[in-house]
Design a protein around this motif. Structure first.
Motif, mmCIF file in Angstrom:
data_model
loop_
_atom_site.group_PDB
_atom_site.id
_atom_site.type_symbol
_atom_site.label_atom_id
_atom_site.label_comp_id
_atom_site.label_asym_id
_atom_site.label_seq_id
_atom_site.Cartn_x
_atom_site.Cartn_y
_atom_site.Cartn_z
ATOM 1 N N GLY A 179 8.099 -6.956 -15.196
ATOM 2 C CA GLY A 179 8.463 -8.297 -14.757
ATOM 3 C C GLY A 179 9.416 -8.321 -13.578
ATOM 4 N N ILE A 180 9.299 -7.310 -12.701
ATOM 5 C CA ILE A 180 10.175 -7.231 -11.524
ATOM 6 C C ILE A 180 9.329 -7.057 -10.273
ATOM 7 N N PRO A 181 9.847 -7.441 -9.113
ATOM 8 C CA PRO A 181 9.072 -7.323 -7.877
ATOM 9 C C PRO A 181 8.995 -5.904 -7.345
ATOM 10 N N LEU A 182 7.880 -5.606 -6.693
ATOM 11 C CA LEU A 182 7.721 -4.360 -5.951
ATOM 12 C C LEU A 182 7.943 -4.671 -4.472
ATOM 13 N N ILE A 183 8.900 -3.976 -3.876
ATOM 14 C CA ILE A 183 9.194 -4.120 -2.446
ATOM 15 C C ILE A 183 8.676 -2.883 -1.733
ATOM 16 N N VAL A 184 7.824 -3.081 -0.734
ATOM 17 C CA VAL A 184 7.212 -1.962 -0.021
ATOM 18 C C VAL A 184 7.597 -2.011 1.454
ATOM 19 N N ASP A 185 8.158 -0.919 1.942
ATOM 20 C CA ASP A 185 8.425 -0.765 3.371
ATOM 21 C C ASP A 185 7.124 -0.299 4.021
ATOM 22 N N ASN A 186 6.556 -1.152 4.856
ATOM 23 C CA ASN A 186 5.259 -0.869 5.482
ATOM 24 C C ASN A 186 5.388 -0.497 6.949
ATOM 25 N N THR A 187 6.580 -0.073 7.353
ATOM 26 C CA THR A 187 6.854 0.229 8.752
ATOM 27 C C THR A 187 5.891 1.250 9.327
ATOM 28 N N THR A 188 5.709 2.372 8.642
ATOM 29 C CA THR A 188 4.942 3.477 9.222
ATOM 30 C C THR A 188 3.433 3.282 9.108
ATOM 31 N N ALA A 189 3.004 2.374 8.260
ATOM 32 C CA ALA A 189 1.566 2.101 8.145
ATOM 33 C C ALA A 189 1.166 0.910 9.008
ATOM 34 N N THR A 190 2.012 -0.109 9.064
ATOM 35 C CA THR A 190 1.713 -1.400 9.684
ATOM 36 C C THR A 190 0.589 -2.082 8.900
ATOM 37 N N PRO A 191 0.456 -3.402 9.033
ATOM 38 C CA PRO A 191 -0.623 -4.071 8.302
ATOM 39 C C PRO A 191 -2.014 -3.686 8.775
ATOM 40 N N TYR A 192 -2.112 -2.978 9.900
ATOM 41 C CA TYR A 192 -3.445 -2.537 10.346
ATOM 42 C C TYR A 192 -3.987 -1.433 9.453
ATOM 43 N N LEU A 193 -3.108 -0.535 9.013
ATOM 44 C CA LEU A 193 -3.561 0.570 8.161
ATOM 45 C C LEU A 193 -3.477 0.224 6.679
ATOM 46 N N CYS A 194 -2.550 -0.636 6.303
ATOM 47 C CA CYS A 194 -2.399 -0.997 4.884
ATOM 48 C C CYS A 194 -1.764 -2.377 4.761
ATOM 49 N N ARG A 195 -2.270 -3.164 3.826
ATOM 50 C CA ARG A 195 -1.659 -4.455 3.500
ATOM 51 C C ARG A 195 -1.194 -4.364 2.045
ATOM 52 N N PRO A 196 0.081 -4.001 1.841
ATOM 53 C CA PRO A 196 0.589 -3.735 0.494
ATOM 54 C C PRO A 196 0.423 -4.886 -0.491
ATOM 55 N N ILE A 197 0.422 -6.123 -0.005
ATOM 56 C CA ILE A 197 0.255 -7.267 -0.910
ATOM 57 C C ILE A 197 -1.082 -7.184 -1.640
ATOM 58 N N GLU A 198 -2.099 -6.660 -0.966
ATOM 59 C CA GLU A 198 -3.409 -6.496 -1.598
ATOM 60 C C GLU A 198 -3.399 -5.409 -2.673
ATOM 61 N N HIS A 199 -2.336 -4.608 -2.693
ATOM 62 C CA HIS A 199 -2.185 -3.559 -3.704
ATOM 63 C C HIS A 199 -1.121 -3.930 -4.741
ATOM 64 N N GLY A 200 -0.674 -5.182 -4.720
ATOM 65 C CA GLY A 200 0.252 -5.644 -5.741
ATOM 66 C C GLY A 200 1.697 -5.790 -5.335
ATOM 67 N N ALA A 201 2.029 -5.560 -4.076
ATOM 68 C CA ALA A 201 3.423 -5.709 -3.630
ATOM 69 C C ALA A 201 3.841 -7.172 -3.672
ATOM 70 N N THR A 202 5.089 -7.406 -4.052
ATOM 71 C CA THR A 202 5.663 -8.751 -4.026
ATOM 72 C C THR A 202 6.225 -9.077 -2.655
ATOM 73 N N LEU A 203 6.992 -8.136 -2.107
ATOM 74 C CA LEU A 203 7.619 -8.292 -0.802
ATOM 75 C C LEU A 203 7.288 -7.082 0.064
ATOM 76 N N VAL A 204 7.120 -7.316 1.352
ATOM 77 C CA VAL A 204 6.876 -6.243 2.310
ATOM 78 C C VAL A 204 7.954 -6.315 3.380
ATOM 79 N N VAL A 205 8.601 -5.193 3.654
ATOM 80 C CA VAL A 205 9.612 -5.171 4.707
ATOM 81 C C VAL A 205 9.144 -4.285 5.859
ATOM 82 N N HIS A 206 9.651 -4.603 7.034
ATOM 83 C CA HIS A 206 9.307 -3.860 8.243
ATOM 84 C C HIS A 206 10.542 -3.608 9.084
ATOM 85 N N SER A 207 10.567 -2.452 9.712
ATOM 86 C CA SER A 207 11.377 -2.268 10.903
ATOM 87 C C SER A 207 10.445 -2.560 12.069
#
Length: 427
Positions: A179-207
């Motif tokens: 019952g807690i959120p998954l936070i995924v840093d997607n900096t090195t993949a970018t949404p072009y290579l991976c969209r973490p929300i489609e894999h269950g992430a609650t929040l996505v952060v980027h540099s």
């Protein structure tokens, strides 16, 4: 949307959030270099400050250029909204700010950027927060690390520096169960290579400093909200599910629904933490994103070719690129990053620490800098720089052992980069 069909990634990276300027017709998003905005009247001002109307008050909170960037990133990630801020580190603090309180903790991967590990293990203590670091390949260990005070799980899609790929679906299942959120840093993949929300992430952060801008000119960060988490399902997240005193008892989740986290990030996070992205930096990042897909394809193609060449070199003890057939993470590539395993990985040299420092010093095309995701190829020795503050055990756990060099492969001619690597290894 066009004729009821979702727009493709290449179209969204150019058009999302970028309508012609209503005042001038300017096609590119203008740089709104202004501090404040004139209210229509007293009622308009009161409605804005009371969150009863959406608009512009002060550029610490909202700015049209920065807002356009947030809309574009949210569209590319498939999120309900996004908040842009001054750096990737700022994005991490702002993502956790509504979730945490003194005595609360997060469960984080051991395979993180060294600065993130330091932020989580040292700076968090000043807030009364803590982090438990776990090998995310050990799912039982992740589950065991969660307790009643855990408020989030944090990982990177493609871990910096080693390029390890996280099984986001498996980690998301654990987060959902707790019952807690998954936070995924997607900096090195970018949404072009991976969209973490489609894999269950609650929040996505980027540099945004890295691949999203792609030219090494500005720093920036972003938090993308999936809009899918039920903040009111428990009493764990009172900032979002309980009355907010600063807004006369307004309940963010009740009032804003899927946009609750985004509104809180602006109305509370940016208001009180002040980690604001400046409009000129937002403009540079908007322009960089317009070519994101093309750049990432070239980054990945170069990385695959160079990693394979390095793996066969006599001076090299190992290469961590997940796109190699020898990688233990190769089976996660089609599942998590079907367009490629990114362009960040490490190389272990047989000559150890001293060999690494000499190798870095002899490179000519590769720039020795503390950055990644540039159009230029970059190199660094993490154990003596980005991960220097960690113990050797922490360095090894993070994939940054003393005999390890991190490469960020750019978009130059791959054969030229191989020639540079070859002469430096021979030297």
């Amino acid at each position: 949307m066009t004729d009821g069909k979702p727009l493709g990634f290449d179209t969204q990276q150019i058009h999302a959030g970028a309508n012609p300027d209503p005042a001038t017709g300017a096609r590119q998003v203008p740089i709104y270099q202004t501090t404040a905005y004139v209210f229509r009247d007293a009622d308009h001002a009161a409605a804005l400050f009371g969150l009863q109307e959406v608009g512009y008050i002060y550029s610490r909170l909202t700015n049209p250029t920065v807002g356009a960037l947030g809309d574009r990133i949210a569209a590319l990630e498939g999120g309900a909204g996004a908040v842009c801020c001054s750096s990737g580190h700022a994005a991490q603090i702002m993502a956790l700010f509504p979730l945490m309180a003194p005595g609360r903790n997060i469960v984080a991967s051991t395979r993180l950027y060294g600065g993130t590990i330091t932020q989580f293990s040292q700076t968090f203590k000043r807030f009364g927060w803590s982090a438990t670091f776990v090998d995310f390949d050990d799912l039982d260990a992740v589950k065991a690390a969660i307790n009643d005070d855990t408020r989030a799980i944090f990982c990177e899609t493609i871990a910096n520096p080693g390029g390890y790929i996280t099984d986001l679906d498996a980690i998301a299942e654990i987060a959902d169960g707790a019952g807690i959120p998954l936070i995924v840093d997607n900096t090195t993949a970018t949404p072009y290579l991976c969209r973490p929300i489609e894999h269950g992430a609650t929040l996505v952060v980027h540099s945004l400093t890295k691949y999203m801008t792609g030219n090494g000119t500005v720093t920036g960060g972003a938090i993308v909200d999936s809009g899918k988490f039920d903040w009111s399902a428990s009493d764990k997240f009172p900032s979002l599910s309980q009355p907010e005193p600063a807004y006369h008892g307004l309940n963010f989740h009740e009032t804003f629904g899927p946009a609750a986290f985004t509104f809180h990030g602006i109305a509370i996070g940016l208001r009180d933490l002040g980690m604001t992205l400046n409009p000129q930096a937002a403009h540079y990042t908007l322009m960089g994103i317009e070519t994101l897909s093309m750049r990432m394809e070239k980054h990945v193609a170069n990385a695959k070719k160079i990693a394979a060449w390095l793996e066969g070199h006599d001076a090299v003890a190992g290469v961590t690129y997940a796109g190699l057939a020898s990688s233990p993470y190769k089976d996660r590539v089609p599942k998590i990053c079907p367009k490629g395993a990114g362009a960040l990985f490490t190389v272990q040299l047989k000559d150890g620490y001293e060999g690494c420092t000499k190798f870095v010093g002899n490179l000519q095309l590769f720039s020795h800098v503390a950055n990644l995701g540039d159009a230029r190829s970059l190199v660094i020795h993490p154990a003596s720089t980005t991960h220097r503050q960690l113990t050797q055990a922490q360095q090894i756990a993070a994939g940054a052992a003393p005999d390890t060099v991190r490469l960020s492969i750019g978009i130059e001619d791959a054969d030229d980069l191989i020639a540079d690597l070859d002469q430096a290894l021979k030297a």
